[in-house]
Design an enzyme around this catalytic site. Structure first.
Site, PDB file in Angstrom:
ATOM      1  N   LYS A   1       0.829  -1.215   0.000  1.00  0.00           N
ATOM      2  CA  LYS A   1       0.000   0.000   0.000  1.00  0.00           C
ATOM      3  C   LYS A   1       0.866   1.269   0.000  1.00  0.00           C
ATOM      4  O   LYS A   1       0.636   2.201  -0.773  1.00  0.00           O
ATOM      5  CB  LYS A   1      -0.913  -0.007   1.230  1.00  0.00           C
ATOM      6  CG  LYS A   1      -1.635   1.287   1.502  1.00  0.00           C
ATOM      7  CD  LYS A   1      -2.680   1.571   0.458  1.00  0.00           C
ATOM      8  CE  LYS A   1      -3.177   2.988   0.545  1.00  0.00           C
ATOM      9  NZ  LYS A   1      -4.259   3.264  -0.374  1.00  0.00           N
TER      10      LYS A   1
ATOM     11  N   CYS B   1      -3.459  10.976   1.438  1.00  0.00           N
ATOM     12  CA  CYS B   1      -2.822   9.676   1.173  1.00  0.00           C
ATOM     13  C   CYS B   1      -1.440   9.881   0.568  1.00  0.00           C
ATOM     14  O   CYS B   1      -0.429   9.551   1.172  1.00  0.00           O
ATOM     15  CB  CYS B   1      -3.679   8.874   0.208  1.00  0.00           C
ATOM     16  SG  CYS B   1      -5.373   8.758   0.753  1.00  0.00           S
TER      17      CYS B   1
HETATM   18  N1  SAJ Z   1      -1.807  14.980  -8.835  1.00  0.00           N
HETATM   19  C1  SAJ Z   1      -0.964  15.751  -9.612  1.00  0.00           C
HETATM   20  N2  SAJ Z   1      -0.599  15.275 -10.833  1.00  0.00           N
HETATM   21  C2  SAJ Z   1      -1.045  14.076 -11.314  1.00  0.00           C
HETATM   22  C3  SAJ Z   1      -1.885  13.285 -10.510  1.00  0.00           C
HETATM   23  C4  SAJ Z   1      -2.252  13.768  -9.268  1.00  0.00           C
HETATM   24  O1  SAJ Z   1      -0.548  16.854  -9.214  1.00  0.00           O
HETATM   25  O2  SAJ Z   1      -0.685  13.733 -12.430  1.00  0.00           O
HETATM   26  C5  SAJ Z   1      -2.203  15.468  -7.503  1.00  0.00           C
HETATM   27  C6  SAJ Z   1      -3.703  15.650  -7.364  1.00  0.00           C
HETATM   28  O3  SAJ Z   1      -4.127  16.870  -7.874  1.00  0.00           O
HETATM   29  C7  SAJ Z   1      -3.865  15.558  -5.866  1.00  0.00           C
HETATM   30  C8  SAJ Z   1      -2.808  14.516  -5.474  1.00  0.00           C
HETATM   31  O4  SAJ Z   1      -1.896  14.482  -6.545  1.00  0.00           O
HETATM   32  O5  SAJ Z   1      -3.557  16.790  -5.243  1.00  0.00           O
HETATM   33  C9  SAJ Z   1      -3.347  13.136  -5.215  1.00  0.00           C
HETATM   34  O6  SAJ Z   1      -4.358  12.809  -6.150  1.00  0.00           O
HETATM   35  P1  SAJ Z   1      -4.476  11.363  -6.814  1.00  0.00           P
HETATM   36  O7  SAJ Z   1      -5.633  11.373  -7.727  1.00  0.00           O
HETATM   37  O8  SAJ Z   1      -3.192  10.946  -7.402  1.00  0.00           O
HETATM   38  O9  SAJ Z   1      -4.686  10.378  -5.581  1.00  0.00           O
HETATM   39  P2  SAJ Z   1      -5.685  10.328  -4.318  1.00  0.00           P
HETATM   40  O10 SAJ Z   1      -4.965  10.899  -3.137  1.00  0.00           O
HETATM   41  O11 SAJ Z   1      -7.027  10.846  -4.615  1.00  0.00           O
HETATM   42  O12 SAJ Z   1      -5.822   8.725  -4.155  1.00  0.00           O
HETATM   43  C10 SAJ Z   1      -4.646   7.953  -4.030  1.00  0.00           C
HETATM   44  C11 SAJ Z   1      -4.730   6.776  -5.024  1.00  0.00           C
HETATM   45  N3  SAJ Z   1      -3.443   6.080  -5.088  1.00  0.00           N
HETATM   46  C12 SAJ Z   1      -2.831   5.852  -6.257  1.00  0.00           C
HETATM   47  O13 SAJ Z   1      -3.289   6.227  -7.329  1.00  0.00           O
HETATM   48  C13 SAJ Z   1      -1.564   5.096  -6.200  1.00  0.00           C
HETATM   49  C14 SAJ Z   1      -5.829   5.821  -4.575  1.00  0.00           C
HETATM   50  O14 SAJ Z   1      -5.856   4.674  -5.400  1.00  0.00           O
HETATM   51  C15 SAJ Z   1      -5.601   5.420  -3.112  1.00  0.00           C
HETATM   52  O15 SAJ Z   1      -6.630   4.537  -2.659  1.00  0.00           O
HETATM   53  C16 SAJ Z   1      -5.639   6.668  -2.277  1.00  0.00           C
HETATM   54  O16 SAJ Z   1      -4.537   7.505  -2.682  1.00  0.00           O
HETATM   55  C17 SAJ Z   1      -5.480   6.258  -0.815  1.00  0.00           C
HETATM   56  O17 SAJ Z   1      -6.506   6.244  -0.112  1.00  0.00           O
HETATM   57  O18 SAJ Z   1      -4.384   5.875  -0.409  1.00  0.00           O
END
Ligand code: SAJ
Length: 432
Positions: A215, A269
Site C-alpha cells: 500500500k 494519502c
Molecule cells: N496529482 C498531480 N498530478 C497528477 C496526478 C495527481 O498533481 O498527475 C495530484 C492531485 O491533484 C492531488 C494529489 O496528486 O492533489 C493526489 O491525487 P491522486 O488522484 O493521485 O490520488 P488520491 O490521493 O485521490 O488517491 C490515491 C490513489 N493512489 C494511487 O493512485 C496510487 C488511490 O488509489 C488510493 O486509494 C488513495 O490515494 C489512498 O486512499 O491511499
C-alpha cells in the site's frame, strides 16, 4: 465464518473509506454496523444521509439504511467480521501516528470472540497489523491469537488496504484487485473468503507485512512520478519552455508516461504515506523523501509565480480557480490549491475572488482576508487575472473566446490554447 445474511460485520470508522465500504457490504444483504466516535456522523447515517460527498454514495446509503442492512452507532457490538478504517496521520516530525488504529483495536477487543475476523484497512506502517494482534492478545488473554504459538488461533487477523480513488470509490471498491495479507496464511484465507463476497477484482493473498508495504509503495510510486512532473515544470519555467507541450510530446514515446504537474500534491494519502516508508528506513529513501520535498515545494513556487502575475496587473481583481485537492471533488483537506489561494488572499486581500463550485462558503483560512467566493460567470466578467489551481471539468469547458484577453497562470494545464502572456509578464514569470 457464518454464512449468508446471518453474517454480521462491524466497520470501525465511517469516513471516506469506512462509510462506502460499510454500504457496499450492506448491499449484499449482510447486516452491517458502522461505528464512529462522532454522534453527528452516526445520526446522519442512521437518517439515511451521508456526511461526505462521493458519487452515488447518498443513494446507496439511503437504500441500505431503509432496508435495515446498515445501522450506525458510537458503541461497538459483537460481530463476525471487524473492518478497521480509521485515519493514520503523521506527527509533526513525519513519524506515523497509529493511535486511532490501536484505539479501534481496543474497541474491538471488548466484544471479540472465537471465530471472528479482524481486518485492518487503514494505510499503516509495516508491522501495524502485528501490533494490533499483540494488543488484542494483551487485552484478550482468553483468546488464542495467530502467529503467537503453533496452536490453531481463535481469531483471524489480516491487513487489506483500501486502494480506491476519491470520486470513483463505489466502482473501485468492487472492481479493484485487493491484496490481503494475513498474520498467518490461514488468516489470509479467512479474510479472502470475506472480501470475495463483495469484490469483483482479483483477491491476492500474502503476509500482513508485504500487504502493508504494498500500500505504501503504491502511493509513493505516484508521489515520485508526480514529483518528476513537478520538477520538469520548474525546469521549464526557468528556461521559458511550455512544460505541458513538452510532456504531451514526450508521452508520444511508447515507454514514456509522465504525469501532470500541479500546484503541489494534496489529499490525505499521497502526501502522507511515502513518509511511512521514509520513517521505516531513512537512510535508504533519499528518492522518496526528495519527491515529497519537491511536491511540497511546488506550493511556494506556485504562490511566487501567481504573485508575479498579479503584481504585473496592479489593482485588478484576481480569480483563483478551485480550492479542492483535486478535480471534481469537494474535499479541501491538505489541498495545495487552498494553500496557494489562502496565501494570495493574505497578500492581496479583497482583490482575490475564489471560484469553487464545490464550496458553499469559504474555508476558515480565508477569514479576515477580504477574499470573496464568487461563481464562474462573475469571475469571467470581473477578473482580468486568473490563477487556475484545480482542473475541475467546469473550468476546462470555458471556451477560449471567454478568456483570450485574460492574464492566466494555469498550474494544471487545462487551457492549452491560452495565448502566451505579454513579454512583461513573461519576464516576471522567469524572475520568480
Ligand atoms: N496529482 C498531480 N498530478 C497528477 C496526478 C495527481 O498533481 O498527475 C495530484 C492531485 O491533484 C492531488 C494529489 O496528486 O492533489 C493526489 O491525487 P491522486 O488522484 O493521485 O490520488 P488520491 O490521493 O485521490 O488517491 C490515491 C490513489 N493512489 C494511487 O493512485 C496510487 C488511490 O488509489 C488510493 O486509494 C488513495 O490515494 C489512498 O486512499 O491511499
Amino acid at each position: 465464518m457464518v454464512s449468508g445474511s446471518d453474517l454480521k460485520v462491524a466497520v470501525i470508522g465511517l469516513g471516506y473509506i469506512g462509510l462506502p465500504t460499510a454500504a457496499v457490504i450492506a448491499r449484499t444483504g449482510v447486516q452491517v454496523l458502522g461505528i464512529d466516535v462522532s454522534e453527528h456522523v452516526v445520526e446522519t447515517v442512521n437518517s439515511g444521509k451521508v456526511h461526505i460527498e462521493e458519487v452515488d454514495l447518498d443513494g446507496l446509503v439511503s437504500g441500505v439504511v431503509a432496508r435495515g442492512h446498515l445501522r450506525a452507532s458510537t458503541l461497538i457490538e459483537p460481530a463476525d467480521v471487524f473492518v478497521i478504517a480509521v485515519p493514520t496521520p503523521f506527527k509533526d516530525d513525519h513519524q506515523p501516528d497509529i493511535g486511532y488504529v490501536l484505539k479501534a483495536a481496543t474497541t474491538v477487543a471488548a466484544v471479540l470472540k472465537a471465530g471472528d475476523i479482524v481486518v485492518l484497512e487503514s494505510t499503516s506502517p509495516v508491522g501495524t497489523t502485528e501490533q494490533v494482534r499483540d494488543l488484542l492478545a494483551q487485552l484478550r488473554p482468553d483468546l488464542k491469537m495467530p502467529g503467537k504459538s503453533a496452536e490453531l488461533a481463535d481469531v483471524s487477523i489480516a491487513y487489506c488496504p483500501e486502494r480506491v480513488l476519491p470520486g470513483r470509490i463505489l466502482v473501485e471498491l468492487i472492481d479493484n484487485d485487493r491484496v490481503i495479507g494475513g498474520i498467518t496464511p490461514r488468516c489470509a484465507r479467512k479474510a479472502l473468503a470475506f472480501y470475495r463476497r463483495f469484490v469483483r477484482g482479483a483477491c491476492v493473498t500474502t503476509t500482513s507485512r508485504a500487504a502493508e508495504m504494498t500500500k505504501l509503495t503504491e502511493n509513493a510510486f505516484r508521489d515520485v512520478n508526480i514529483a518528476f512532473a513537478n520538477e520538469l515544470s520548474l525546469v521549464a519555467d526557468t528556461i521559458g519552455v511550455d512544460v505541458w507541450e513538452v510532456i504531451r510530446l514526450a508521452n508520444r514515446h511508447p515507454r514514456v508516461n509522465i504525469l501532470s504537474p500541479g500546484p503541489g500534491v494534496g489529499g490525505h494519502c499521497i502526501a502522507v504515506d511515502p513518509w511511512f516508508l521514509v520513517s521505516a528506513a531513512p537512510e535508504q529513501t533519499p528518492l522518496i523523501r526528495t519527491a515529497r520535498e519537491v511536491n511540497d515545494g511546488k506550493v511556494a513556487h506556485s504562490i511566487a509565480r501567481a504573485a508575479a502575475l498579479i503584481d504585473a496587473h496592479p489593482a485588478k481583481p484576481v480569480a483563483c480557480m478551485g480550492l479542492a485537492f483535486k478535480a471534481n471533488i469537494d474535499d479541501f483537506r491538505e489541498s495545495p490549491a487552498l494553500k496557494v489561494a489562502a496565501a494570495l488572499a493574505e497578500l492581496y486581500g479583497e482583490r482575490i475572488r475564489i471560484v469553487e463550485p464545490y464550496a458553499q462558503a469559504l474555508p476558515k483560512a480565508f477569514d479576515g482576508t477580504g477574499a470573496a467566493l464568487i461563481d464562474l460567470d462573475d469571475a469571467i466578467e470581473q477578473c482580468p487575472v486568473m490563477i487556475v489551481l484545480v482542473d475541475h471539468e467546469v473550468f476546462k469547458s470555458v471556451p477560449l473566446d471567454e478568456r483570450a484577453t485574460k492574464a492566466v497562470y494555469d498550474t494544471r494545464g487545462i487551457w492549452p490554447d491560452q495565448p502566451a502572456p505579454s513579454p512583461a509578464t513573461a519576464e516576471l514569470r522567469l524572475a520568480s
